[in-house]
Motif scaffolding. Structure first.
Motif, PDB file in Angstrom:
ATOM      1  N   LEU A  53      21.883   0.034  29.948  1.00 43.22           N
ATOM      2  CA  LEU A  53      21.994   1.175  30.836  1.00 43.22           C
ATOM      3  C   LEU A  53      20.670   1.480  31.538  1.00 43.22           C
ATOM      4  O   LEU A  53      20.617   1.754  32.737  1.00 43.22           O
ATOM      5  CB  LEU A  53      22.423   2.380  29.989  1.00 43.22           C
TER       6      LEU A  53
ATOM      7  N   LYS B 174      19.910  -0.962  34.214  1.00 43.51           N
ATOM      8  CA  LYS B 174      20.835  -0.750  35.346  1.00 43.51           C
ATOM      9  C   LYS B 174      20.306   0.363  36.241  1.00 43.51           C
ATOM     10  O   LYS B 174      20.350   0.268  37.474  1.00 43.51           O
ATOM     11  CB  LYS B 174      22.218  -0.366  34.822  1.00 43.51           C
TER      12      LYS B 174
ATOM     13  N   TRP C 145      12.975  10.576  20.786  1.00 44.77           N
ATOM     14  CA  TRP C 145      14.206  11.142  21.341  1.00 44.77           C
ATOM     15  C   TRP C 145      15.127  11.627  20.224  1.00 44.77           C
ATOM     16  O   TRP C 145      15.685  12.709  20.299  1.00 44.77           O
ATOM     17  CB  TRP C 145      14.896  10.058  22.170  1.00 44.77           C
TER      18      TRP C 145
ATOM     19  N   THR D  58      19.869  13.811  28.901  1.00 50.01           N
ATOM     20  CA  THR D  58      19.238  12.689  28.191  1.00 50.01           C
ATOM     21  C   THR D  58      19.735  12.611  26.755  1.00 50.01           C
ATOM     22  O   THR D  58      19.810  11.542  26.178  1.00 50.01           O
ATOM     23  CB  THR D  58      17.702  12.857  28.102  1.00 50.01           C
ATOM     24  N   PHE D  59      20.045  13.778  26.158  1.00 48.25           N
ATOM     25  CA  PHE D  59      20.486  13.753  24.770  1.00 48.25           C
ATOM     26  C   PHE D  59      21.993  13.503  24.641  1.00 48.25           C
ATOM     27  O   PHE D  59      22.436  12.920  23.676  1.00 48.25           O
ATOM     28  CB  PHE D  59      20.125  15.068  24.066  1.00 48.25           C
ATOM     29  N   ILE D  60      22.751  13.995  25.615  1.00 50.00           N
ATOM     30  CA  ILE D  60      24.209  13.909  25.485  1.00 50.00           C
ATOM     31  C   ILE D  60      24.772  12.653  26.140  1.00 50.00           C
ATOM     32  O   ILE D  60      25.666  12.010  25.600  1.00 50.00           O
ATOM     33  CB  ILE D  60      24.873  15.166  26.080  1.00 50.00           C
ATOM     34  N   TYR D  61      24.224  12.287  27.328  1.00 55.11           N
ATOM     35  CA  TYR D  61      24.809  11.197  28.099  1.00 55.11           C
ATOM     36  C   TYR D  61      24.948   9.885  27.317  1.00 55.11           C
ATOM     37  O   TYR D  61      26.012   9.256  27.364  1.00 55.11           O
ATOM     38  CB  TYR D  61      24.027  10.976  29.404  1.00 55.11           C
ATOM     39  N   PRO D  62      23.904   9.465  26.548  1.00 57.99           N
ATOM     40  CA  PRO D  62      24.075   8.207  25.802  1.00 57.99           C
ATOM     41  C   PRO D  62      25.285   8.215  24.869  1.00 57.99           C
ATOM     42  O   PRO D  62      25.982   7.209  24.736  1.00 57.99           O
ATOM     43  CB  PRO D  62      22.773   8.095  25.000  1.00 57.99           C
ATOM     44  N   PHE D  63      25.559   9.380  24.254  1.00 59.65           N
ATOM     45  CA  PHE D  63      26.705   9.448  23.359  1.00 59.65           C
ATOM     46  C   PHE D  63      28.020   9.410  24.139  1.00 59.65           C
ATOM     47  O   PHE D  63      28.996   8.801  23.693  1.00 59.65           O
ATOM     48  CB  PHE D  63      26.625  10.698  22.478  1.00 59.65           C
TER      49      PHE D  63
ATOM     50  N   TRP E  19      28.382   7.930  27.029  1.00 57.38           N
ATOM     51  CA  TRP E  19      28.491   6.538  27.481  1.00 57.38           C
ATOM     52  C   TRP E  19      29.025   5.651  26.358  1.00 57.38           C
ATOM     53  O   TRP E  19      29.892   4.802  26.560  1.00 57.38           O
ATOM     54  CB  TRP E  19      27.116   6.048  27.941  1.00 57.38           C
ATOM     55  N   MET E  20      28.518   5.919  25.144  1.00 57.20           N
ATOM     56  CA  MET E  20      28.985   5.160  23.986  1.00 57.20           C
ATOM     57  C   MET E  20      30.485   5.370  23.771  1.00 57.20           C
ATOM     58  O   MET E  20      31.243   4.402  23.602  1.00 57.20           O
ATOM     59  CB  MET E  20      28.210   5.611  22.748  1.00 57.20           C
TER      60      MET E  20
ATOM     61  N   GLY F 246      29.402  -3.157  31.301  1.00 53.44           N
ATOM     62  CA  GLY F 246      28.100  -2.974  31.911  1.00 53.44           C
ATOM     63  C   GLY F 246      28.020  -1.839  32.922  1.00 53.44           C
ATOM     64  O   GLY F 246      26.945  -1.533  33.426  1.00 53.44           O
ATOM     65  N   THR F 247      29.116  -1.173  33.226  1.00 56.48           N
ATOM     66  CA  THR F 247      29.077  -0.172  34.288  1.00 56.48           C
ATOM     67  C   THR F 247      28.593   1.177  33.778  1.00 56.48           C
ATOM     68  O   THR F 247      28.691   1.491  32.599  1.00 56.48           O
ATOM     69  CB  THR F 247      30.477   0.024  34.904  1.00 56.48           C
ATOM     70  N   LEU F 248      28.057   1.966  34.698  1.00 53.47           N
ATOM     71  CA  LEU F 248      27.538   3.279  34.337  1.00 53.47           C
ATOM     72  C   LEU F 248      28.635   4.332  34.270  1.00 53.47           C
ATOM     73  O   LEU F 248      28.427   5.411  33.727  1.00 53.47           O
ATOM     74  CB  LEU F 248      26.493   3.726  35.363  1.00 53.47           C
TER      75      LEU F 248
ATOM     76  N   VAL G 133      29.854  -5.631  22.592  1.00 50.63           N
ATOM     77  CA  VAL G 133      29.291  -4.283  22.616  1.00 50.63           C
ATOM     78  C   VAL G 133      30.366  -3.238  22.321  1.00 50.63           C
ATOM     79  O   VAL G 133      30.172  -2.331  21.513  1.00 50.63           O
ATOM     80  CB  VAL G 133      28.653  -4.009  23.996  1.00 50.63           C
TER      81      VAL G 133
ATOM     82  N   LEU H   2      30.241  -0.644  19.187  1.00 53.37           N
ATOM     83  CA  LEU H   2      30.153   0.811  19.401  1.00 53.37           C
ATOM     84  C   LEU H   2      31.397   1.523  18.867  1.00 53.37           C
ATOM     85  O   LEU H   2      31.311   2.656  18.390  1.00 53.37           O
ATOM     86  CB  LEU H   2      29.947   1.119  20.884  1.00 53.37           C
TER      87      LEU H   2
ATOM     88  N   ALA I 290      30.811   2.296  15.419  1.00 58.06           N
ATOM     89  CA  ALA I 290      29.887   3.421  15.258  1.00 58.06           C
ATOM     90  C   ALA I 290      30.600   4.760  15.428  1.00 58.06           C
ATOM     91  O   ALA I 290      30.230   5.761  14.830  1.00 58.06           O
ATOM     92  CB  ALA I 290      28.732   3.313  16.259  1.00 58.06           C
TER      93      ALA I 290
END
Lengths: 287, 271
Positions: free
Chosen positions: A129, A132, A161, B19-24, B26-27, B39-41, B235, B239, B242
């Motif tokens: 990510l 990207k 973080w 920054t704290f929430i988006y990765p989760f 996305w996961m 691979g897409t956002l 991936v 995930l 997880a």
């Protein structure tokens, strides 16, 4: 009175037994293991100072210690700055204050194993990510976890973080102890907000800063699951941590004596580093 | 000027929160994507699939790991609450021989880093023949010095007159503890319960040492082994596994966030 004595001893007996077996014995036996060679299959044999001598000359161990200092030199300052900034932002009249706080704290409640797996994917060179996003704004992708120069810093940023929400709470608690009268006095004197921060807030938060330094340092020395999952200690052993080395010696090489020696050395190093930090900060404070 | 600064503040907060929430997020969304979309956002997949979950569930015993983790964390939490209270009650309110030494030993233990005792504890478990048993995962955690000190601190503040009156009525010490002290101690009990449960739920180094049988692995361990051993293969699958660990925690956290923050921040500071 005698009845109290008896129920007291009775109620404390299980804990006493537990302490003897799972705390006192392991601490003593750790020191014994330093002088033993033991693979858990054959009987342990006395090894004298062989483990200590091996440790003193073991480039891999000292590399792991060095890696930890690289980690700490990025992690600790970054942790202080980010935690302080977020705490100062939260310490105002805010809409949805508890939402912001909960958002910052979210990674703290998530298992380190999950965070490591998630960030392996965020850091991945081709499909990650982060790269990207970099490519989208016209920058070149960075091989975060496979370049020896960036791997440990990348892990340090991730750990910062993950833990920042915890340290935000510490700073928020400290901010509540700064007396309103002091803030008003310094405002009447016409201090700018930077002066207020530099000469009132920051000095008043020194106890919290010391706590953040101590806890994040101890935490850094215990780094394990992140390199275990994300890099396996590579590239070029640049992310090998002391606990990972300890684990490998015990689990993969079955060297109990040597693994215990690493554990004892690690405890001593942690103690020494924390003491030195406190000394230095104490001196700086006295100036 | 003032409104401008407020806008800046909220923009900063929003960026930080993302920054704290988006990765989760996305996961979570990635686990519902087919491999071509990983691979897409984008957070919402074009094509929603449950394949990652099916694969994950079929390839490794995640249901069993969920049961193991729940069993281990619940047993440890109950033990720490019940046995910890009994110990703390004795240490706070009963005079007996050896009490000062017990207090001192408990305080001193907080200074001992876990890495020092890790290997001797491991060899002890091996000698007890507890490798690949629930006992190895549970017994070394039955008592928790931090919890005992917190409970003791709280119990010290409960008025002696309550104990005296109860003793006059002929109540045993255990009944005093569980019928008089416990109802008054709900705040500290919930703090201890949360950090104990979460500590056990998220622990991974100790299980990696003492458990090798997949059927006995806890979630974080199985997850790690699964991701590293290449069992996941992709991936999305990795995930998805997880998520089994994360979803219960995030649910509990949403409802009890204030208690979580108080508990997990408090335990780290250790008073």
């Amino acid at each position: 009175m005698r009845a109290e004595q008896r129920s007291g001893s009775l109620l404390a007996a299980p804990y006493t037994a537990f302490l003897l077996l799972f705390a006192a014995y392991p601490i003593v036996f750790a020191l014994v293991l330093v002088f033993l060679q033991w693979d858990l299959v054959t009987a342990p044999s006395f090894a004298g100072f062989a483990n200590v001598r091996l440790l003193a000359n073991d480039g891999r161990f000292w590399r792991a210690v060095g890696n930890t200092f690289v980690f700490l030199s990025i992690h600790v300052p970054l942790q202080i700055v980010t935690a302080l900034a977020l705490a100062l932002a939260l310490n105002r009249q805010l809409v949805l204050r508890s939402f912001w706080r909960a958002a910052f704290f979210l990674p703290v409640v998530i298992s380190g194993a999950v965070v490591a797996i998630l960030w392996s994917n965020l850091y991945a060179t081709d499909v990650g990510l982060i790269n990207k996003l970099l490519v989208r704004v016209g920058l070149a992708p960075v091989p975060w976890l496979t370049d020896p120069l960036t791997a440990m810093p990348a892990i340090a940023v991730m750990v910062t973080w993950k833990n920042v929400g915890f340290y935000v709470i510490i700073y928020l608690a400290g901010l509540q102890y700064i007396p309103r009268s002091c803030q008003e006095a310094i405002e009447i004197e016409g201090a700018s907000s930077w002066q207020r921060f530099r000469h009132l807030t920051l000095p008043m938060l020194l106890p919290q800063t010391i706590l953040v330094i101590t806890l994040s340092t101890i935490n850094g020395f215990q780094l394990f699951i992140e390199p275990y999952v994300m890099t396996g200690g590579g590239p070029l052993r640049r992310t090998y941590s002391v606990v990972l080395y300890l684990y490998t010696n015990a689990f993969s090489y079955q060297k109990m004596g040597y693994a215990a020696t690493i554990g004892v050395a690690l405890a001593l190093i942690i103690g020494a580093v924390v003491l030195i930090q406190r000394r230095v900060i104490g001196k700086a404070d006295a100036l | 000027m003032k409104t401008l600064r407020r806008i800046g503040l909220y923009a900063g907060l929003t960026f930080a929160a993302l920054t704290f929430i988006y990765p989760f997020l996305w996961m979570a969304s990635t686990t519902f994507k087919p491999p071509s979309e990983v691979g897409t956002l984008a957070l919402i997949p074009d094509q929603i699939t449950l394949d990652n979950y099916r694969t994950m569930w079929a390839r490794a015993p995640f249901g069993r790991a969920l049961v193991n983790s729940t069993l281990v964390a619940t047993t440890i939490t109950l033990a720490v609450l019940v046995f910890g209270s009994m110990t703390a009650y004795a240490m706070a309110r009963l005079r007996f021989r050896g009490r000062p030494a017990l207090n001192a030993a408990t305080l001193a233990l907080l200074l001992v880093p876990g890495q020092l005792t890790l290997i001797p504890l491991y060899t002890l478990i091996v000698q007890l023949g507890w490798i690949d048993t629930y006992a190895a995962l549970i017994v070394p955690y039955l008592f928790n010095p931090t919890a005992i000190l917190m409970l003791r601190q709280f119990f010290l503040q409960i008025p002696q007159s309550l104990i005296d009156a109860a003793r006059m009525d002929g109540m045993s010490e255990l009944r005093i503890l569980f019928t008089i002290f416990w109802p008054l101690s709900k705040p500290v009990l919930s703090i201890v319960a949360i950090f104990t449960f979460m500590g056990s739920w998220n622990e991974v180094l100790w299980p990696l040492l003492v458990v090798r049988d997949q059927q006995l692995m806890t979630l974080p361990q199985l997850l790690t082994v699964f991701a590293l051993g290449g069992g996941a293969g992709s991936v999305g699958v990795s995930l998805a596994s997880a998520m089994v660990l994360v979803v219960p925690v995030v649910f509990a956290y949403m409802f009890l966030q204030r208690n979580f923050i108080e508990s997990m921040a408090g335990a780290g500071i250790k008073g």
